[in-house]
Design an enzyme around this catalytic site. Sequence first.
Site, short mmCIF file in Angstrom:
data_model
loop_
_atom_site.label_atom_id
_atom_site.label_comp_id
_atom_site.label_asym_id
_atom_site.label_seq_id
_atom_site.Cartn_x
_atom_site.Cartn_y
_atom_site.Cartn_z
N THR A 178 0.82 -1.20 0.00
CA THR A 178 0.10 0.07 -0.09
C THR A 178 0.87 1.25 -0.02
O THR A 178 1.96 1.24 0.55
CB THR A 178 -0.64 -0.05 1.39
OG1 THR A 178 -1.90 -1.01 1.21
CG2 THR A 178 -1.55 1.21 1.75
N ARG A 206 -14.80 -6.12 -0.04
CA ARG A 206 -14.15 -5.89 1.66
C ARG A 206 -13.34 -4.43 1.33
O ARG A 206 -12.92 -4.19 0.35
CB ARG A 206 -13.27 -6.92 1.95
CG ARG A 206 -12.14 -6.62 3.19
CD ARG A 206 -10.75 -5.88 3.01
NE ARG A 206 -10.05 -5.63 4.02
CZ ARG A 206 -9.16 -4.88 4.11
NH1 ARG A 206 -8.60 -4.39 3.00
NH2 ARG A 206 -8.39 -4.92 5.25
N GLY A 208 -10.87 -1.74 3.40
CA GLY A 208 -10.04 -1.56 4.50
C GLY A 208 -10.04 -0.16 5.00
O GLY A 208 -11.25 0.67 4.96
N ASP A 209 -8.77 0.14 5.77
CA ASP A 209 -8.71 1.29 6.39
C ASP A 209 -8.48 2.43 5.60
O ASP A 209 -8.80 3.60 5.74
CB ASP A 209 -7.51 1.26 7.78
CG ASP A 209 -6.29 0.83 7.01
OD1 ASP A 209 -6.35 0.07 5.88
OD2 ASP A 209 -5.38 1.37 7.41
N THR A 229 -0.36 2.28 7.02
CA THR A 229 -0.61 1.00 6.08
C THR A 229 -0.39 -0.17 7.26
O THR A 229 0.38 0.10 8.27
CB THR A 229 0.85 0.99 5.38
OG1 THR A 229 0.73 -0.28 4.69
CG2 THR A 229 2.26 1.13 5.91
N GLY A 230 -1.08 -1.37 6.81
CA GLY A 230 -0.96 -2.28 7.75
C GLY A 230 -2.27 -3.16 7.72
O GLY A 230 -2.95 -2.98 6.75
N GLY A 232 -5.79 -3.68 7.99
CA GLY A 232 -6.65 -2.79 7.89
C GLY A 232 -7.72 -2.81 9.40
O GLY A 232 -8.36 -1.74 9.68
N1 ASP Z 1 -4.07 -1.13 4.95
C1 ASP Z 1 -4.31 -2.18 3.99
C2 ASP Z 1 -5.77 -2.69 3.81
O1 ASP Z 1 -6.05 -3.21 5.05
C3 ASP Z 1 -3.40 -2.86 3.44
C4 ASP Z 1 -1.94 -2.28 3.81
O2 ASP Z 1 -1.40 -1.28 4.17
O3 ASP Z 1 -0.98 -3.07 2.84
O4 ASP Z 1 -6.30 -2.90 3.13
#
Ligand code: ASP
Length: 317
Positions: A178, A206, A208-209, A229-230, A232
């Site tokens: 991301t 789905r 995410g954040d 990032t991470g 979500g």
């Molecule tokens: N935060 C993103 C999600 O959950 C994924 C990522 O940051 O790699 O969609």
Amino acid sequence: MSQPIAIAIHGGAGNIRMDKMPADKQQSYQKGLENAIKVSYDRLAGNGSAMDAVETAVTRMEDYPLFNAGRGSVVDHRGKIEMEAAIMDGANLEAGAAVGLERTRNPVALARAIRHHSQHIMLNGEGAENFAREHSIPQEDEQYFITDHRYDQWVQLDEQGAVSLDHNAPQGGEEIGTVGAVALDGNGHLAAATSTGGMVNKKYNRIGDTPLIGAGTYADNRWGAVSTTGHGEYFMRLVAAYSVISMREFGGMELTRATQLLIHHKLDKLGGQGGLIAIDPSGRICMPFNAPGMFRASMRNDAQEPLIAMFDEQTND
Ligand code: ASP
């Protein structure tokens, strides 16, 4: 002293380890980060706005197939992509976001168009992409987005029935992630933008954040700008980006303390993995993460060269 200008970018966090990554791959990431930070910093240095700078940085990374956004987005459990992005202007708290995108070349450009040309903050799927066409935002065929590596990565994960952060997924080639950017411009304005293909093998539809204002993206000129990032689902439960801002506004915390608390206390405690980039009105930049690595870069007007880092041992916050 003149008004500082500064920008920071990330290309995702996860199982990014120096001993697992061949030198040529490290160079490719380095190149992608360097290009995005330099081009976007040049925009700021040429009197561009913080909004222009974060859009430029994210667009560059969406176009670079190594990152999980735009071209090179990860694949969901049907073998298709669904991208999402958000952008926020700290000067007026205006924001735009788009989710469920399958054809839009640069999701961040669509998010910005939604902020400028609609009465809404977030558009979804077909409605979002019709809006993109009405505003001449380029669309591409599916083949443009899905690289061979993404397809192989998905096949492996689908066989295990698992859902994964891009950087933690089985890797057929490159680790990817991301993308996001935060910036402070010469007028003292802050902005944040984030863009992603989401989690590998996620359920279709789905969200995410990343596109959620407050969870993955937030900017307020008075306190700071944040892009996460991470995993979500954890960042959503923490309303992570806005939590950093509110710890500053209502808890009187410096940016370093607020971002450290978010990642190394709140996120750790919940069992989530990831990181964030943040900037405050003085140009201070923080980039904490609790994963083995996070692709990141930053540049300020008091430095000669951008800082570019990937691994834990090079922390700089
Ligand atoms: N935060 C993103 C999600 O959950 C994924 C990522 O940051 O790699 O969609």
